[in-house]
Design an enzyme around this catalytic site. Structure first.
Site, short mmCIF file in Angstrom:
data_model
loop_
_atom_site.label_atom_id
_atom_site.label_comp_id
_atom_site.label_asym_id
_atom_site.label_seq_id
_atom_site.Cartn_x
_atom_site.Cartn_y
_atom_site.Cartn_z
N ASN A 1 56.27 -24.23 -0.84
CA ASN A 1 55.94 -22.84 -0.88
C ASN A 1 56.38 -22.21 -1.98
O ASN A 1 56.04 -20.76 -2.06
CB ASN A 1 56.66 -22.21 0.36
CG ASN A 1 56.80 -20.69 0.43
OD1 ASN A 1 55.72 -19.95 0.84
ND2 ASN A 1 57.91 -20.11 0.14
N SER B 1 46.57 -20.20 -1.91
CA SER B 1 46.41 -18.84 -1.90
C SER B 1 44.97 -18.55 -1.70
O SER B 1 44.13 -19.44 -2.51
CB SER B 1 46.96 -18.13 -2.91
OG SER B 1 46.39 -16.68 -3.20
N TYR C 1 48.12 -17.53 -12.02
CA TYR C 1 48.20 -17.79 -10.97
C TYR C 1 47.15 -18.51 -10.05
O TYR C 1 47.29 -19.26 -9.06
CB TYR C 1 48.62 -16.27 -9.94
CG TYR C 1 49.01 -16.32 -8.77
CD1 TYR C 1 50.37 -16.71 -8.19
CD2 TYR C 1 47.96 -16.04 -7.56
CE1 TYR C 1 50.66 -16.54 -6.81
CE2 TYR C 1 48.39 -16.26 -6.21
CZ TYR C 1 49.74 -16.40 -5.79
OH TYR C 1 50.06 -16.35 -4.51
N ALA D 1 44.67 -20.29 -11.26
CA ALA D 1 44.63 -21.69 -11.94
C ALA D 1 45.75 -22.65 -11.12
O ALA D 1 45.44 -23.80 -10.53
CB ALA D 1 44.79 -21.85 -13.07
N LYS E 1 47.41 -22.10 -7.92
CA LYS E 1 46.93 -22.17 -6.68
C LYS E 1 45.75 -23.23 -6.38
O LYS E 1 45.78 -23.69 -5.32
CB LYS E 1 46.82 -20.80 -5.95
CG LYS E 1 48.01 -19.82 -6.15
CD LYS E 1 49.23 -20.76 -5.12
CE LYS E 1 50.31 -19.91 -5.09
NZ LYS E 1 51.40 -20.61 -4.10
N ILE F 1 49.61 -10.77 2.39
CA ILE F 1 50.61 -10.83 3.67
C ILE F 1 51.47 -9.83 3.45
O ILE F 1 51.88 -9.73 2.21
CB ILE F 1 51.12 -12.27 3.58
CG1 ILE F 1 50.18 -13.41 3.67
CG2 ILE F 1 52.13 -12.49 4.71
CD1 ILE F 1 49.21 -13.23 5.01
#
Length: 260
Positions: free
Chosen positions: A105, A157, A170, A172, A174, A203
């Site tokens: 996570n 994500s 980010y 790339a 995920k 979220i």
């Protein structure tokens, strides 16, 4: 509640029972990770709350889990570093004797349009969000193979699927998690190990709370359900995958319909 209803509730509780399973949740001192850790503990799992800098927050999560009768320890490790990730797993096994579930996570953002994105900002996000998945998974895989049981759940994500303005680093990372998930699932499918990804949409966390109100209004307007997701809704997906024996190599989208 009738006898039939009670039996149904008991069946559901038994289905999602993680009693005595040992779980590592990386980056779980706050946000989505903290909720995942607490909800897994409520299902009976022994949880390792991993953190890098927020020791007080991590200990607070452990205290919450202990208060409702669960078992948890806090463990400092920068999982973007291979040696620290290995020590995290070693401490888990030393404490609990095994490792059953790994929830990758840990993640950060360093948003910037690509033409302004520095190499340092690129590397930092790739190291924390993607390289950490290799580090932790490589540290648990042999244990899981010997046990002939394991659940690896990667928190990717929606941005890894759809892209995001100012988020090439980010996105790339995920997206890389999704490819990692599918490939490792193929390699471990006959060994009692499942590998899946969860792709949250937007979220309600400390991170999204920093988004300006006018920008957030535009984001919510694009979500068919017209609201942000809850951290508990990601935890529900984790619990589902942790209990599933015949789902592997999949991306579970928890995004209110934002990406289909």
């Amino acid at each position: 509640m009738t006898t039939i209803e009670k039996n149904l509730v008991n069946q559901i509780e038994d289905t999602y029972n993680l009693k005595d399973k040992v779980v590592i949740v990386t980056g779980s001192s706050k946000g989505i990770g903290a909720t995942i850790a607490k909800e897994l503990a409520k299902k009976g799992a022994n949880v390792v709350v991993n953190y890098n800098a927020s020791s007080a927050s991590a200990e607070s999560i452990v205290d919450e889990i202990t208060e409702f009768g669960g078992k948890a320890i806090a463990c400092k490790a920068n999982v973007s570093n291979l040696e620290e990730a290995q020590l995290l797993v070693e401490k888990t096994i030393s404490e609990f004797g095994r490792i059953d579930i790994l929830v990758n996570n840990a993640g950060i953002t360093r948003d910037r349009t690509f033409r302004k994105l520095s190499q340092a900002e690129w590397n930092e996000v790739i190291n924390v969000n993607l390289n950490s998945v290799y580090h932790t998974t490589s540290a648990v895989i042999n244990v899981m193979l010997e046990q002939k049981f394991g659940r690896i759940i990667n928190i990717s994500s929606v941005i890894g699927q759809s892209g995001g303005f100012g988020q090439t680093n980010y996105s790339a990372a995920k997206a890389g998690m999704i490819g990692f998930t599918k490939s490792l699932a193929l390699e471990t499918a006959r060994s009692g190990i499942t590998v899946n990804a969860i792709c949250p949409g937007f979220i309600a966390t400390e991170m999204t709370a920093e988004i300006p109100a006018n920008v957030m209004e535009g984001i919510v307007g694009k979500i068919p359900m017209k609201r942000l997701g809850k951290t508990s809704e990601i935890a529900e997906a984790v619990i589902f995958l942790a209990n599933s024996e015949y789902i592997t190599g999949q991306c579970i989208n928890v995004n209110g319909g934002l990406y289909m």
